[in-house]
Scaffold this motif. Structure first.
Motif, PDB file in Angstrom:
ATOM      1  N   PHE A  13       0.830  -1.203   0.000  1.00 44.15           N
ATOM      2  CA  PHE A  13       0.000   0.000   0.000  1.00 44.15           C
ATOM      3  C   PHE A  13       0.869   1.260   0.000  1.00 44.15           C
ATOM      4  O   PHE A  13       0.538   2.255  -0.656  1.00 44.15           O
ATOM      5  CB  PHE A  13      -0.930   0.010   1.216  1.00 44.15           C
ATOM      6  CG  PHE A  13      -2.164  -0.831   1.051  1.00 44.15           C
ATOM      7  CD1 PHE A  13      -3.187  -0.433   0.228  1.00 44.15           C
ATOM      8  CD2 PHE A  13      -2.287  -2.031   1.725  1.00 44.15           C
ATOM      9  CE1 PHE A  13      -4.333  -1.202   0.069  1.00 44.15           C
ATOM     10  CE2 PHE A  13      -3.421  -2.821   1.580  1.00 44.15           C
ATOM     11  CZ  PHE A  13      -4.442  -2.402   0.753  1.00 44.15           C
ATOM     12  N   ALA A  14       1.987   1.219   0.747  1.00 40.81           N
ATOM     13  CA  ALA A  14       2.887   2.372   0.786  1.00 40.81           C
ATOM     14  C   ALA A  14       3.514   2.630  -0.582  1.00 40.81           C
ATOM     15  O   ALA A  14       3.673   3.779  -0.998  1.00 40.81           O
ATOM     16  CB  ALA A  14       3.978   2.141   1.836  1.00 40.81           C
ATOM     17  N   GLU A  15       3.854   1.567  -1.297  1.00 41.24           N
ATOM     18  CA  GLU A  15       4.446   1.713  -2.626  1.00 41.24           C
ATOM     19  C   GLU A  15       3.470   2.362  -3.598  1.00 41.24           C
ATOM     20  O   GLU A  15       3.871   3.146  -4.463  1.00 41.24           O
ATOM     21  CB  GLU A  15       4.869   0.345  -3.159  1.00 41.24           C
ATOM     22  CG  GLU A  15       6.060  -0.258  -2.424  1.00 41.24           C
ATOM     23  CD  GLU A  15       6.283  -1.708  -2.786  1.00 41.24           C
ATOM     24  OE1 GLU A  15       5.547  -2.210  -3.671  1.00 41.24           O
ATOM     25  OE2 GLU A  15       7.163  -2.347  -2.179  1.00 41.24           O
ATOM     26  N   LEU A  16       2.192   2.039  -3.461  1.00 40.08           N
ATOM     27  CA  LEU A  16       1.190   2.593  -4.377  1.00 40.08           C
ATOM     28  C   LEU A  16       1.009   4.100  -4.206  1.00 40.08           C
ATOM     29  O   LEU A  16       0.456   4.770  -5.086  1.00 40.08           O
ATOM     30  CB  LEU A  16      -0.161   1.897  -4.174  1.00 40.08           C
ATOM     31  CG  LEU A  16      -0.228   0.414  -4.548  1.00 40.08           C
ATOM     32  CD1 LEU A  16      -1.600  -0.143  -4.254  1.00 40.08           C
ATOM     33  CD2 LEU A  16       0.115   0.205  -6.009  1.00 40.08           C
ATOM     34  N   LYS A  17       1.464   4.637  -3.069  1.00 39.89           N
ATOM     35  CA  LYS A  17       1.332   6.076  -2.811  1.00 39.89           C
ATOM     36  C   LYS A  17       2.543   6.872  -3.278  1.00 39.89           C
ATOM     37  O   LYS A  17       2.530   8.101  -3.226  1.00 39.89           O
ATOM     38  CB  LYS A  17       1.108   6.316  -1.313  1.00 39.89           C
ATOM     39  CG  LYS A  17      -0.219   5.799  -0.794  1.00 39.89           C
ATOM     40  CD  LYS A  17      -0.489   6.274   0.619  1.00 39.89           C
ATOM     41  CE  LYS A  17       0.484   5.651   1.603  1.00 39.89           C
ATOM     42  NZ  LYS A  17       0.170   6.041   2.999  1.00 39.89           N
ATOM     43  N   LYS A  18       3.607   6.168  -3.722  1.00 44.71           N
ATOM     44  CA  LYS A  18       4.814   6.867  -4.143  1.00 44.71           C
ATOM     45  C   LYS A  18       4.573   7.653  -5.428  1.00 44.71           C
ATOM     46  O   LYS A  18       3.776   7.268  -6.284  1.00 44.71           O
ATOM     47  CB  LYS A  18       5.951   5.864  -4.347  1.00 44.71           C
ATOM     48  CG  LYS A  18       6.459   5.252  -3.048  1.00 44.71           C
ATOM     49  CD  LYS A  18       7.606   4.287  -3.316  1.00 44.71           C
ATOM     50  CE  LYS A  18       8.140   3.694  -2.021  1.00 44.71           C
ATOM     51  NZ  LYS A  18       9.229   2.723  -2.253  1.00 44.71           N
ATOM     52  N   LYS A  19       5.285   8.749  -5.534  1.00 45.38           N
ATOM     53  CA  LYS A  19       5.139   9.608  -6.699  1.00 45.38           C
ATOM     54  C   LYS A  19       5.550   8.863  -7.963  1.00 45.38           C
ATOM     55  O   LYS A  19       6.580   8.194  -7.994  1.00 45.38           O
ATOM     56  CB  LYS A  19       6.010  10.858  -6.520  1.00 45.38           C
ATOM     57  CG  LYS A  19       5.770  11.913  -7.597  1.00 45.38           C
ATOM     58  CD  LYS A  19       6.570  13.168  -7.315  1.00 45.38           C
ATOM     59  CE  LYS A  19       6.323  14.219  -8.380  1.00 45.38           C
ATOM     60  NZ  LYS A  19       7.096  15.459  -8.116  1.00 45.38           N
ATOM     61  N   GLY A  20       4.748   8.988  -8.987  1.00 43.22           N
ATOM     62  CA  GLY A  20       5.037   8.333 -10.250  1.00 43.22           C
ATOM     63  C   GLY A  20       4.437   6.954 -10.383  1.00 43.22           C
ATOM     64  O   GLY A  20       4.538   6.328 -11.447  1.00 43.22           O
ATOM     65  N   ARG A  21       3.803   6.454  -9.298  1.00 46.73           N
ATOM     66  CA  ARG A  21       3.222   5.115  -9.354  1.00 46.73           C
ATOM     67  C   ARG A  21       1.709   5.152  -9.156  1.00 46.73           C
ATOM     68  O   ARG A  21       1.089   4.143  -8.843  1.00 46.73           O
ATOM     69  CB  ARG A  21       3.867   4.224  -8.294  1.00 46.73           C
ATOM     70  CG  ARG A  21       5.376   4.090  -8.480  1.00 46.73           C
ATOM     71  CD  ARG A  21       6.002   3.126  -7.509  1.00 46.73           C
ATOM     72  NE  ARG A  21       5.531   1.766  -7.696  1.00 46.73           N
ATOM     73  CZ  ARG A  21       6.044   0.721  -7.045  1.00 46.73           C
ATOM     74  NH1 ARG A  21       7.041   0.892  -6.196  1.00 46.73           N
ATOM     75  NH2 ARG A  21       5.570  -0.491  -7.254  1.00 46.73           N
TER      76      ARG A  21
END
Length: 539
Positions: free
Chosen positions: A257-265
């Motif tokens: 879930f944290a990765e999905l909030k990263k910029k560009g993703r």
């Protein structure tokens, strides 16, 4: 000094005369105000009398209590599954059987993928459901989330090693031979087409060109069942060679879930949302400077665990509007068992039961080698489905938007579960090496799925309360510290007029009242009008 005293006496006399005059000549407004005040006092006295006559117990302390959920029952699963689920959970030092059950269901769904679907409605041929499932198991680190999920993952690993790896090698060899022959045939046809063109035989050249265009190159890429920590680009590439779907496994979903909030993703969420639907429509990825990728079918099941505190943060984000796109609602198999019941257990694995369930997995994994099949309910099951669906649709009208978002997908989930139970039973009964199955799903599979819906709703209630727990506690404390100012009883309207901090909105007041009622600080009374009586110790 005397002048001051005389002046004060004069003022007092004047005021007394005015009061006497006012009493002797009351206006209509003052009469009405007096009557209203008298009625308020009467009502208040009556409310106080009602409160005093109630049998009060000592209130419970305001603490972070969540509703309890019942223990997992083996009857929720076919026997071939329940024996493994219960024995393996017990062997894992009495870990929650819920974890093992959900993990097995998600793994079974992933190998069925979009090879078999079900048409829940008798006449609507446009609605086909394929059994992709997203499972989330909630619990503290000590509740053995990872070991219980790995119990089910081992079945997929064994299918990969024993069945798919040899098949992949065989297909790779066949593809290599086929492609060599195809390439040689293509060269020969190209020579003939060129010669025909040079000789002016355009008709023959066109015919040979069509034959060249129809030559196909076979893919030697291996089929796989599981993908772990991977970018969405890697998942898409894997799905090109696995059109029937794969399982995306993340030990800790909070990281995903944290990765999905990263910029560009940000675009990845939309792809995952579509992958849940197991659509047969090709998914085309076009990027500037890169080769276009066509995925025959975007089909993905997901399984992972998460800790309550991490989940609480995700739920808070969803309430605030961030990430409120339906991604979290797709984790329909979400279980949050009660506190850790682990104890030391030393038992041998039930090898017979494990072998029987592995045989089921092994038969289901062969479905990808066959044409896609669509199942239907039999007559009796169809009546049960229609009745359940009608009641479900009616109940949604009275639900909050949050519950509508969660329960709105339950009909599809019920159909998926009924289909999985049907295929598991068919695979268990099949004695031959070639797996064939009935296309008719019977009533008892649907009823077992309905039991799951009731079971999952209890866990969903607990999860939703986890998300609103902090708000409810804050509002309850705000009301509790002001109870003494309410003179023994109050109505919702009176509470709204106070405008106290933490109790300004109707939602905050409702949460506070319901929490204090549940803990025994106040009680709802219907007569003489609907109001709430305060515990005598807090008046």
């Amino acid at each position: 000094m005397r002048r001051v005293i005389k002046k004060l006496m004069s003022i007092s006399t004047s005021q007394a005369v005015e009061q006497t005059s006012s009493k002797s000549h009351p206006s209509d407004n003052s009469e009405r105000n007096t009557e209203e005040q008298i009625q308020v006092v009467k009502n208040h006295r009556q409310q106080m009398h009602v409160g005093a006559s109630l049998n009060w117990e000592k209130p419970k302390a305001l603490q972070d209590e969540l509703p309890t959920v019942p223990e997992f029952q083996p009857e929720l699963l076919p026997n071939v599954m329940s024996e493994v689920v219960m024995s393996e959970a017990r062997r894992m030092d009495n870990a929650p059987a819920d974890y093992v059950a959900v993990s097995n269901l998600v793994c079974l769904a992933s190998i069925i993928g979009n090879t078999v679907g079900i048409k829940p409605k008798r006449n609507d041929s446009g609605w086909i459901v394929y059994p992709t499932l997203w499972g989330m198991i909630v619990g503290s680190p000590s509740m053995k989330k990872t070991p219980t999920m790995e119990i089910a993952m081992k079945f997929l690993s064994r299918c990969q090693t024993a069945y798919l790896d040899p098949l992949n090698r065989e297909k790779a060899e066949q593809a290599e031979i086929h492609n060599k022959v195809t390439e040689q045939t293509k060269e020969d046809l190209q020579k003939k087409a060129k010669q025909a063109f040079n000789e002016g035989d355009i008709e023959l050249a066109d015919k040979l060109a069509r034959e060249i265009s129809q030559l196909e190159v076979k893919s030697g890429s291996p089929r796989s069942l599981i993908i772990n920590d991977a970018t969405i680009e890697a998942i898409i590439i894997r799905l090109v060679d696995n059109p029937n779907g794969i399982l995306f496994f993340r030990d800790e979903l909070s990281g995903w879930f944290a990765e999905l909030k990263k910029k560009g993703r940000e675009h990845e969420r939309a792809i995952y949302l579509q992958a849940f639907n197991a659509s047969k429509t090709p998914y085309i990825v076009e990027r500037v400077g890169r080769e276009n990728i066509t995925v025959p079918s975007l089909t993905l099941s997901i399984l992972g665990g998460i800790q309550p505190e991490k989940l609480k943060g995700l739920l808070a984000e969803k309430r605030s509007g961030d990430g409120d796109d339906g991604l979290s609602e797709r984790f329909q198999l979400i279980v949050y068992p009660d506190s850790n019941q682990c104890c030391y257990v030393d038992e041998s694995p039930n090898e017979e039961a494990i072998s029987a369930l592995y045989a089921v997995f092994l038969k289901l994994v062969t479905l990808a080698e066959k044409d896609s099949t669509i199942c239907e309910f039999d007559e009796e099951a169809q009546i049960v489905w229609n009745n359940w669906s009608t009641k479900h649709s009616e109940s949604l009208k009275h639900e909050s938007s949050e519950w509508q978002a969660a329960r709105g997908k339950h009909p599809a989930l019920l159909a998926k579960l009924a289909l999985i139970f049907h295929l598991v039973e068919e695979a268990e009964k099949c004695e031959g090496t070639a797996f064939s199955f009935s296309k008719v799903v019977r009533k008892h599979h649907l009823e077992r799925g309905m039991d799951w819906m009731s079971y999952l709703e209890l866990h969903l209630q607990k999860v939703m309360m986890l998300g609103t727990q902090e708000i409810a506690q804050n509002t309850a404390h705000a009301l509790l510290k002001n109870l003494s100012k309410l003179k023994g009883a109050f109505t919702k309207q009176q509470l709204a007029q106070k405008g106290w901090r933490g109790l300004k909105t109707p939602e905050e007041r409702e949460k506070a009242i319901s929490t204090l009622v549940a803990c025994g600080y106040i009680r709802e009374v219907a007569k003489p009008n609907k109001h709430f009586v305060i515990h005598p110790d807090f008046c």
